[in-house]
Motif scaffolding. Sequence first.
Motif, PDB file in Angstrom:
ATOM      1  N   LYS A  29      23.216 -13.512   0.384  1.00 20.12           N
ATOM      2  CA  LYS A  29      21.871 -13.174  -0.582  1.00 20.12           C
ATOM      3  C   LYS A  29      20.885 -14.079  -0.263  1.00 20.12           C
ATOM      4  N   ARG A  30      21.172 -15.172  -0.830  1.00 21.26           N
ATOM      5  CA  ARG A  30      20.149 -16.435  -0.538  1.00 21.26           C
ATOM      6  C   ARG A  30      19.718 -16.706   0.767  1.00 21.26           C
ATOM      7  N   VAL A  32      19.516 -14.567   2.997  1.00 23.34           N
ATOM      8  CA  VAL A  32      18.839 -13.254   3.348  1.00 23.34           C
ATOM      9  C   VAL A  32      17.329 -13.455   2.512  1.00 23.34           C
ATOM     10  N   GLN A  33      17.368 -13.837   1.547  1.00 24.40           N
ATOM     11  CA  GLN A  33      16.082 -13.901   0.783  1.00 24.40           C
ATOM     12  C   GLN A  33      15.081 -14.983   1.608  1.00 24.40           C
ATOM     13  N   GLU A  34      15.914 -16.043   1.700  1.00 22.21           N
ATOM     14  CA  GLU A  34      14.980 -17.401   2.327  1.00 22.21           C
ATOM     15  C   GLU A  34      14.505 -16.849   3.571  1.00 22.21           C
ATOM     16  N   LYS A  36      13.700 -13.960   4.568  1.00 22.89           N
ATOM     17  CA  LYS A  36      12.574 -12.738   4.215  1.00 22.89           C
ATOM     18  C   LYS A  36      11.150 -13.877   3.908  1.00 22.89           C
ATOM     19  N   GLU A  37      11.323 -14.838   3.148  1.00 25.69           N
ATOM     20  CA  GLU A  37      10.273 -15.460   2.746  1.00 25.69           C
ATOM     21  C   GLU A  37       9.791 -16.424   3.940  1.00 25.69           C
ATOM     22  N   LYS A  38      10.595 -16.758   4.774  1.00 26.51           N
ATOM     23  CA  LYS A  38      10.180 -17.594   5.972  1.00 26.51           C
ATOM     24  C   LYS A  38       9.643 -16.416   7.232  1.00 26.51           C
ATOM     25  N   ALA A  41      13.408 -12.886   8.949  1.00 24.12           N
ATOM     26  CA  ALA A  41      14.293 -11.650   8.562  1.00 24.12           C
ATOM     27  C   ALA A  41      14.019 -10.174   9.415  1.00 24.12           C
ATOM     28  N   ASP A  43      14.765  -6.430   9.560  1.00 21.56           N
ATOM     29  CA  ASP A  43      15.532  -5.297   8.755  1.00 21.56           C
ATOM     30  C   ASP A  43      15.555  -4.126   9.884  1.00 21.56           C
ATOM     31  N   THR A  50      22.083  -2.254   3.277  1.00 21.83           N
ATOM     32  CA  THR A  50      22.493  -3.142   4.151  1.00 21.83           C
ATOM     33  C   THR A  50      23.839  -3.548   4.205  1.00 21.83           C
TER      34      THR A  50
END
Length: 87
Positions: A29-30, A32-34, A36-38, A41, A43, A50
């Motif tokens: 999860k971490r 994926v979140q990182e 997305k922020e960069k 990701a 989708d 998912t």
Amino acid sequence: MKLFNIGFGNVVSSARVIAIVSPESAPIKRIVQEAKEKGMAIDATYGRRTRAVLIMDSGHVVLSAILPDTAAGRLGSLDDTEETENE
């Protein structure tokens, strides 16, 4: 270059996949979140849940709505085809 289907007509290069994992654990999860922020990701779930996360050698993270076992099976069937062609 071999491509394999990750659902809904989306394909990825089999040579670029490092891992296919379930999105349930906190470390994934971490990741994926990182991603997305960069902006790394991708989708490919078409709004569905998912079920598999594909980690690519380029640092991209691909989200898929198919199960990890299904994705691995599709990737594995490509390897079987290559071995048969080489014989």
